[in-house]
Motif scaffolding. Sequence first.
Motif, PDB file in Angstrom:
ATOM      1  N   ASP A  81       0.853  -1.181   0.000  1.00 12.05           N
ATOM      2  CA  ASP A  81       0.000   0.000   0.000  1.00 12.05           C
ATOM      3  C   ASP A  81       0.890   1.232   0.000  1.00 12.05           C
ATOM      4  N   LEU A  82       0.527   2.220  -0.831  1.00 13.51           N
ATOM      5  CA  LEU A  82       1.282   3.460  -0.923  1.00 13.51           C
ATOM      6  C   LEU A  82       0.436   4.602  -0.376  1.00 13.51           C
ATOM      7  N   ALA A  83       1.098   5.571   0.250  1.00 10.34           N
ATOM      8  CA  ALA A  83       0.380   6.758   0.716  1.00 10.34           C
ATOM      9  C   ALA A  83      -0.334   7.358  -0.489  1.00 10.34           C
ATOM     10  N   GLY A  84      -1.554   7.778  -0.286  1.00 15.09           N
ATOM     11  CA  GLY A  84      -2.348   8.315  -1.385  1.00 15.09           C
ATOM     12  C   GLY A  84      -3.358   7.324  -1.920  1.00 15.09           C
ATOM     13  N   GLY A  85      -3.261   6.058  -1.474  1.00 17.12           N
ATOM     14  CA  GLY A  85      -4.297   5.097  -1.826  1.00 17.12           C
ATOM     15  C   GLY A  85      -3.954   4.055  -2.866  1.00 17.12           C
ATOM     16  N   ASP A  86      -2.836   4.193  -3.577  1.00 18.63           N
ATOM     17  CA  ASP A  86      -2.488   3.178  -4.567  1.00 18.63           C
ATOM     18  C   ASP A  86      -2.015   1.901  -3.880  1.00 18.63           C
ATOM     19  N   ARG A  87      -2.201   0.781  -4.552  1.00 18.80           N
ATOM     20  CA  ARG A  87      -1.759  -0.516  -4.041  1.00 18.80           C
ATOM     21  C   ARG A  87      -1.102  -1.298  -5.176  1.00 18.80           C
ATOM     22  N   LEU A  88       0.048  -1.866  -4.872  1.00 14.49           N
ATOM     23  CA  LEU A  88       0.737  -2.764  -5.795  1.00 14.49           C
ATOM     24  C   LEU A  88       0.544  -4.179  -5.286  1.00 14.49           C
ATOM     25  N   GLU A  89       0.452  -5.144  -6.182  1.00 10.79           N
ATOM     26  CA  GLU A  89       0.350  -6.543  -5.760  1.00 10.79           C
ATOM     27  C   GLU A  89       1.370  -7.360  -6.528  1.00 10.79           C
ATOM     28  N   LEU A  90       2.192  -8.070  -5.767  1.00  5.34           N
ATOM     29  CA  LEU A  90       3.239  -8.914  -6.339  1.00  5.34           C
ATOM     30  C   LEU A  90       2.957 -10.369  -6.017  1.00  5.34           C
ATOM     31  N   THR A  91       3.108 -11.216  -7.016  1.00  7.71           N
ATOM     32  CA  THR A  91       3.028 -12.654  -6.799  1.00  7.71           C
ATOM     33  C   THR A  91       4.416 -13.236  -7.041  1.00  7.71           C
ATOM     34  N   GLU A  92       4.519 -14.530  -6.938  1.00  2.95           N
ATOM     35  CA  GLU A  92       5.822 -15.184  -7.018  1.00  2.95           C
ATOM     36  C   GLU A  92       6.627 -14.751  -8.241  1.00  2.95           C
ATOM     37  N   TRP A  93       7.888 -14.397  -7.969  1.00  2.00           N
ATOM     38  CA  TRP A  93       8.891 -14.000  -8.944  1.00  2.00           C
ATOM     39  C   TRP A  93       8.596 -12.664  -9.611  1.00  2.00           C
ATOM     40  N   GLN A  94       7.784 -11.839  -8.946  1.00  2.00           N
ATOM     41  CA  GLN A  94       7.607 -10.456  -9.378  1.00  2.00           C
ATOM     42  C   GLN A  94       8.349  -9.548  -8.405  1.00  2.00           C
ATOM     43  N   SER A  95       8.786  -8.391  -8.914  1.00  2.00           N
ATOM     44  CA  SER A  95       9.520  -7.462  -8.065  1.00  2.00           C
ATOM     45  C   SER A  95       9.127  -6.024  -8.382  1.00  2.00           C
ATOM     46  N   VAL A  96       9.460  -5.143  -7.457  1.00  3.84           N
ATOM     47  CA  VAL A  96       9.224  -3.713  -7.626  1.00  3.84           C
ATOM     48  C   VAL A  96      10.221  -2.962  -6.749  1.00  3.84           C
ATOM     49  N   VAL A  97      10.568  -1.751  -7.178  1.00  2.67           N
ATOM     50  CA  VAL A  97      11.414  -0.876  -6.374  1.00  2.67           C
ATOM     51  C   VAL A  97      10.545   0.237  -5.808  1.00  2.67           C
ATOM     52  N   ILE A  98      10.606   0.412  -4.492  1.00  4.82           N
ATOM     53  CA  ILE A  98       9.933   1.511  -3.809  1.00  4.82           C
ATOM     54  C   ILE A  98      11.004   2.586  -3.587  1.00  4.82           C
ATOM     55  N   PRO A  99      10.845   3.757  -4.206  1.00 11.70           N
ATOM     56  CA  PRO A  99      11.871   4.803  -4.079  1.00 11.70           C
ATOM     57  C   PRO A  99      12.031   5.309  -2.649  1.00 11.70           C
ATOM     58  N   ALA A 100      13.232   5.741  -2.324  1.00 10.57           N
ATOM     59  CA  ALA A 100      13.518   6.323  -1.012  1.00 10.57           C
ATOM     60  C   ALA A 100      12.509   7.414  -0.701  1.00 10.57           C
ATOM     61  N   GLY A 101      12.050   7.453   0.556  1.00 16.76           N
ATOM     62  CA  GLY A 101      11.133   8.478   1.005  1.00 16.76           C
ATOM     63  C   GLY A 101       9.660   8.188   0.742  1.00 16.76           C
ATOM     64  N   THR A 102       9.360   7.096   0.048  1.00 11.18           N
ATOM     65  CA  THR A 102       7.972   6.742  -0.262  1.00 11.18           C
ATOM     66  C   THR A 102       7.327   6.072   0.948  1.00 11.18           C
ATOM     67  N   VAL A 103       6.252   6.641   1.458  1.00  9.30           N
ATOM     68  CA  VAL A 103       5.531   6.051   2.589  1.00  9.30           C
ATOM     69  C   VAL A 103       4.748   4.848   2.069  1.00  9.30           C
ATOM     70  N   HIS A 104       4.943   3.709   2.728  1.00  6.19           N
ATOM     71  CA  HIS A 104       4.298   2.469   2.289  1.00  6.19           C
ATOM     72  C   HIS A 104       4.127   1.511   3.456  1.00  6.19           C
ATOM     73  N   ARG A 105       3.310   0.485   3.232  1.00  7.06           N
ATOM     74  CA  ARG A 105       3.231  -0.631   4.177  1.00  7.06           C
ATOM     75  C   ARG A 105       3.045  -1.898   3.346  1.00  7.06           C
ATOM     76  N   THR A 106       3.562  -2.982   3.862  1.00  8.16           N
ATOM     77  CA  THR A 106       3.426  -4.268   3.192  1.00  8.16           C
ATOM     78  C   THR A 106       2.358  -5.094   3.887  1.00  8.16           C
ATOM     79  N   ARG A 107       1.729  -5.935   3.083  1.00 14.08           N
ATOM     80  CA  ARG A 107       0.662  -6.797   3.591  1.00 14.08           C
ATOM     81  C   ARG A 107       0.829  -8.154   2.898  1.00 14.08           C
ATOM     82  N   ALA A 108       1.068  -9.182   3.686  1.00 15.64           N
ATOM     83  CA  ALA A 108       1.205 -10.533   3.150  1.00 15.64           C
ATOM     84  C   ALA A 108      -0.165 -11.201   3.149  1.00 15.64           C
ATOM     85  N   ILE A 109      -0.552 -11.718   2.006  1.00 16.20           N
ATOM     86  CA  ILE A 109      -1.814 -12.428   1.879  1.00 16.20           C
ATOM     87  C   ILE A 109      -1.496 -13.912   2.084  1.00 16.20           C
ATOM     88  N   GLY A 110      -1.670 -14.381   3.309  1.00 19.57           N
ATOM     89  CA  GLY A 110      -1.184 -15.708   3.671  1.00 19.57           C
ATOM     90  C   GLY A 110       0.320 -15.626   3.897  1.00 19.57           C
TER      91      GLY A 110
END
Length: 131
Positions: A81-110
């Motif tokens: 989850d990103l500040a401002g309401g956007d959400r990214l979802e990653l499944t196995e073998w997917q990746s993303v870079v969260i830039p420095a200073g970006t407010v976020h939280r992670t949530r594991a589904i299982g």
Amino acid sequence: MKSQFPSAQEYSAQTARYPALTVVDIRAEQAAIAESYSNQVLVEVNIDCMRLAVFDGEYRWHQHPDSDELFLVVAGTLQIDLAGGDRLELTEWQSVVIPAGTVHRTRAIGRTVNLTCEKNGAKTVFVETAA
């Protein structure tokens, strides 16, 4: 009662469990974790580190003012989850870079296993809400 999560200082102070030239069996490492939350530095690479995170549930809102953070999901589904309401979802073998200073939280589904690369000793700032 102690939180299951480390303090910002404890998180930043973690050192690598394994030195250079050590073969690390990441599959065995994650399989040995029984806790509902574990995030540990496995190795250091130059001024960066690779962490192994295994958890189920939601982490706190935070940011790393001095480091980008790369997430690579090995097993499960990770929502970021990103500040401002956007959400990214990653499944196995997917990746993303969260830039420095970006407010976020992670949530594991299982139960989710991910590798994270960031600056070694990256500063973590927890925030109450994601404004």
